[in-house]
Design a protein around this motif. Sequence first.
Motif, PDB file in Angstrom:
ATOM      1  N   TRP A 204     -13.502  -5.030  17.140  1.00 50.05           N
ATOM      2  CA  TRP A 204     -13.281  -5.451  15.754  1.00 50.05           C
ATOM      3  C   TRP A 204     -12.320  -4.515  15.031  1.00 50.05           C
ATOM      4  N   THR A 205     -12.351  -3.226  15.360  1.00 47.47           N
ATOM      5  CA  THR A 205     -11.446  -2.293  14.685  1.00 47.47           C
ATOM      6  C   THR A 205      -9.979  -2.628  14.956  1.00 47.47           C
ATOM      7  N   ALA A 206      -9.689  -3.263  16.083  1.00 46.51           N
ATOM      8  CA  ALA A 206      -8.311  -3.685  16.344  1.00 46.51           C
ATOM      9  C   ALA A 206      -7.850  -4.687  15.301  1.00 46.51           C
ATOM     10  N   ALA A 207      -8.749  -5.593  14.911  1.00 45.81           N
ATOM     11  CA  ALA A 207      -8.410  -6.546  13.854  1.00 45.81           C
ATOM     12  C   ALA A 207      -8.255  -5.838  12.513  1.00 45.81           C
ATOM     13  N   VAL A 208      -9.114  -4.862  12.261  1.00 47.27           N
ATOM     14  CA  VAL A 208      -9.020  -4.102  11.015  1.00 47.27           C
ATOM     15  C   VAL A 208      -7.671  -3.392  10.925  1.00 47.27           C
ATOM     16  N   ASN A 209      -7.163  -2.909  12.056  1.00 49.80           N
ATOM     17  CA  ASN A 209      -5.846  -2.277  12.062  1.00 49.80           C
ATOM     18  C   ASN A 209      -4.766  -3.238  11.571  1.00 49.80           C
ATOM     19  N   THR A 210      -4.850  -4.487  11.954  1.00 53.90           N
ATOM     20  CA  THR A 210      -3.848  -5.461  11.496  1.00 53.90           C
ATOM     21  C   THR A 210      -3.984  -5.711   9.997  1.00 53.90           C
ATOM     22  N   PHE A 211      -5.210  -5.640   9.477  1.00 58.92           N
ATOM     23  CA  PHE A 211      -5.384  -5.809   8.032  1.00 58.92           C
ATOM     24  C   PHE A 211      -4.640  -4.718   7.277  1.00 58.92           C
ATOM     25  N   MET A 212      -4.740  -3.470   7.753  1.00 58.56           N
ATOM     26  CA  MET A 212      -4.042  -2.372   7.084  1.00 58.56           C
ATOM     27  C   MET A 212      -2.532  -2.601   7.102  1.00 58.56           C
ATOM     28  N   SER A 213      -2.024  -3.066   8.230  1.00 55.83           N
ATOM     29  CA  SER A 213      -0.590  -3.333   8.324  1.00 55.83           C
ATOM     30  C   SER A 213      -0.169  -4.455   7.376  1.00 55.83           C
ATOM     31  N   THR A 214      -1.053  -5.409   7.157  1.00 56.42           N
ATOM     32  CA  THR A 214      -0.756  -6.506   6.226  1.00 56.42           C
ATOM     33  C   THR A 214      -0.785  -6.036   4.783  1.00 56.42           C
ATOM     34  N   TYR A 215      -1.772  -5.186   4.459  1.00 54.43           N
ATOM     35  CA  TYR A 215      -1.972  -4.801   3.060  1.00 54.43           C
ATOM     36  C   TYR A 215      -1.049  -3.677   2.598  1.00 54.43           C
ATOM     37  N   ALA A 216      -0.544  -2.856   3.530  1.00 56.50           N
ATOM     38  CA  ALA A 216       0.303  -1.732   3.121  1.00 56.50           C
ATOM     39  C   ALA A 216       1.521  -2.173   2.325  1.00 56.50           C
ATOM     40  N   PRO A 217       2.306  -3.181   2.769  1.00 53.58           N
ATOM     41  CA  PRO A 217       3.450  -3.596   1.953  1.00 53.58           C
ATOM     42  C   PRO A 217       3.041  -4.225   0.628  1.00 53.58           C
ATOM     43  N   GLN A 218       1.864  -4.865   0.577  1.00 50.16           N
ATOM     44  CA  GLN A 218       1.390  -5.398  -0.696  1.00 50.16           C
ATOM     45  C   GLN A 218       1.128  -4.269  -1.685  1.00 50.16           C
ATOM     46  N   ILE A 219       0.525  -3.194  -1.207  1.00 48.35           N
ATOM     47  CA  ILE A 219       0.247  -2.042  -2.072  1.00 48.35           C
ATOM     48  C   ILE A 219       1.547  -1.423  -2.567  1.00 48.35           C
ATOM     49  N   ASP A 220       2.514  -1.258  -1.668  1.00 50.31           N
ATOM     50  CA  ASP A 220       3.792  -0.667  -2.069  1.00 50.31           C
ATOM     51  C   ASP A 220       4.514  -1.530  -3.093  1.00 50.31           C
ATOM     52  N   ALA A 221       4.363  -2.860  -2.974  1.00 53.55           N
ATOM     53  CA  ALA A 221       5.041  -3.784  -3.895  1.00 53.55           C
ATOM     54  C   ALA A 221       4.236  -4.035  -5.155  1.00 53.55           C
ATOM     55  N   GLY A 222       2.943  -3.720  -5.138  1.00 53.65           N
ATOM     56  CA  GLY A 222       2.087  -4.014  -6.283  1.00 53.65           C
ATOM     57  C   GLY A 222       1.821  -5.494  -6.473  1.00 53.65           C
ATOM     58  N   VAL A 223       1.886  -6.247  -5.384  1.00 54.68           N
ATOM     59  CA  VAL A 223       1.659  -7.699  -5.406  1.00 54.68           C
ATOM     60  C   VAL A 223       0.599  -8.012  -4.365  1.00 54.68           C
ATOM     61  N   TYR A 224      -0.461  -8.771  -4.744  1.00 55.00           N
ATOM     62  CA  TYR A 224      -1.629  -8.917  -3.898  1.00 55.00           C
ATOM     63  C   TYR A 224      -1.995 -10.377  -3.662  1.00 55.00           C
ATOM     64  N   PRO A 225      -1.197 -11.109  -2.904  1.00 54.42           N
ATOM     65  CA  PRO A 225      -1.499 -12.519  -2.663  1.00 54.42           C
ATOM     66  C   PRO A 225      -2.753 -12.688  -1.809  1.00 54.42           C
ATOM     67  N   GLY A 226      -3.683 -13.473  -2.280  1.00 48.38           N
ATOM     68  CA  GLY A 226      -4.939 -13.664  -1.549  1.00 48.38           C
ATOM     69  C   GLY A 226      -4.850 -14.796  -0.558  1.00 48.38           C
ATOM     70  N   ASP A 227      -3.853 -14.754   0.319  1.00 50.62           N
ATOM     71  CA  ASP A 227      -3.654 -15.869   1.231  1.00 50.62           C
ATOM     72  C   ASP A 227      -4.358 -15.672   2.572  1.00 50.62           C
ATOM     73  N   ASP A 228      -5.080 -14.559   2.736  1.00 43.52           N
ATOM     74  CA  ASP A 228      -5.888 -14.417   3.955  1.00 43.52           C
ATOM     75  C   ASP A 228      -7.372 -14.476   3.612  1.00 43.52           C
ATOM     76  N   ALA A 229      -7.824 -13.565   2.773  1.00 44.55           N
ATOM     77  CA  ALA A 229      -9.210 -13.588   2.300  1.00 44.55           C
ATOM     78  C   ALA A 229      -9.227 -12.986   0.905  1.00 44.55           C
ATOM     79  N   THR A 230      -9.765 -13.699  -0.042  1.00 46.46           N
ATOM     80  CA  THR A 230      -9.749 -13.248  -1.430  1.00 46.46           C
ATOM     81  C   THR A 230     -10.881 -12.260  -1.702  1.00 46.46           C
ATOM     82  N   LEU A 231     -10.765 -11.555  -2.821  1.00 45.08           N
ATOM     83  CA  LEU A 231     -11.827 -10.644  -3.215  1.00 45.08           C
ATOM     84  C   LEU A 231     -13.144 -11.383  -3.427  1.00 45.08           C
ATOM     85  N   ALA A 232     -13.086 -12.607  -3.921  1.00 38.76           N
ATOM     86  CA  ALA A 232     -14.310 -13.392  -4.115  1.00 38.76           C
ATOM     87  C   ALA A 232     -14.989 -13.684  -2.781  1.00 38.76           C
ATOM     88  N   VAL A 233     -14.181 -13.953  -1.760  1.00 40.32           N
ATOM     89  CA  VAL A 233     -14.749 -14.192  -0.427  1.00 40.32           C
ATOM     90  C   VAL A 233     -15.374 -12.909   0.116  1.00 40.32           C
TER      91      VAL A 233
END
Length: 288
Positions: A204-233
């Motif tokens: 499972w940690t291998a999948a978590v690694n991909t999440f970090m790679s997905t979220y890092a550019p969002q953090i740098d850009a300050g834009v957080y599209p919830g197109d994978d899993a939203t905070l509500a989910v």
Amino acid sequence: MNVTVLGLGSMGTALAGAFLDAGHTATVWNRSAGKDEALVARGAERAATAADAVGASPLVVVCLSDDDAVHHLLGPLTDELRGRTLVNLTSGTPEQARESAAWAASHGIGYLDGAIMSTPPGIGSSAIMLLYSGSSEAFAEHREVLACLGDPVDLGDDAGVASLYDTALLGMMWATLAGWLQGVALTGADGVDARTFTPVALRWTAAVNTFMSTYAPQIDAGVYPGDDATLAVHLGALEHLLHASAARGLDARLPQLLKAPFEAAVAAGHGADSYARLIEGVRAPHPA
């Protein structure tokens, strides 16, 4: 090459041993007697004093208990250190590393601050990282020698960065292990032993690694599209973790701690954003 190691605790002993294993001449010194015997038996040179040890090598590696111990030892040895490279592998803060670099520069000492991302048994393996920051010239000159300790990673000229990464990465380690312990306790309450659960957790940690790679550019850009899993989910899933832990009589403080920032973000109207949105809460000023 001649290399000096100051400090022969379990880590310092492992460092000196790795230099010997790689064919280098290791001069060793420790404040208390006796800790160098096994290394001397393997071919290390015993120095009578710290000044003698420093004078024996162009590359001096120090690994002591804390920053105060380093300065207490090396402060009187500026003349002996001048013109040499000092690699400080003592754990400390970024601020301490920058102060040490400034002190070294004022005395004509090449300086690298390092962070060992391993316990002593891992020293000598290319699979483990040692992080270095400080003099780029010193790193380039001694990279090949330092590589016998583990994979040397150059983080640039700011001497505080290796310690900064070390602190951040240890935080990740503790958070990951805390989550793993919660998972072991949760599955264990229903009869699953830790050795059965853990291989699935590692996958499972291998999948978590991909999440970090997905979220890092969002953090740098300050834009957080919830197109994978939203905070509500995420919040709904956390409710399940909290319920399952409580139902089995487990300590639920970790799930509660994890739940709080999700609740705050959703309440603020960000329920449709991605997990990366939570960085805004981490960055917000908090009372000490």
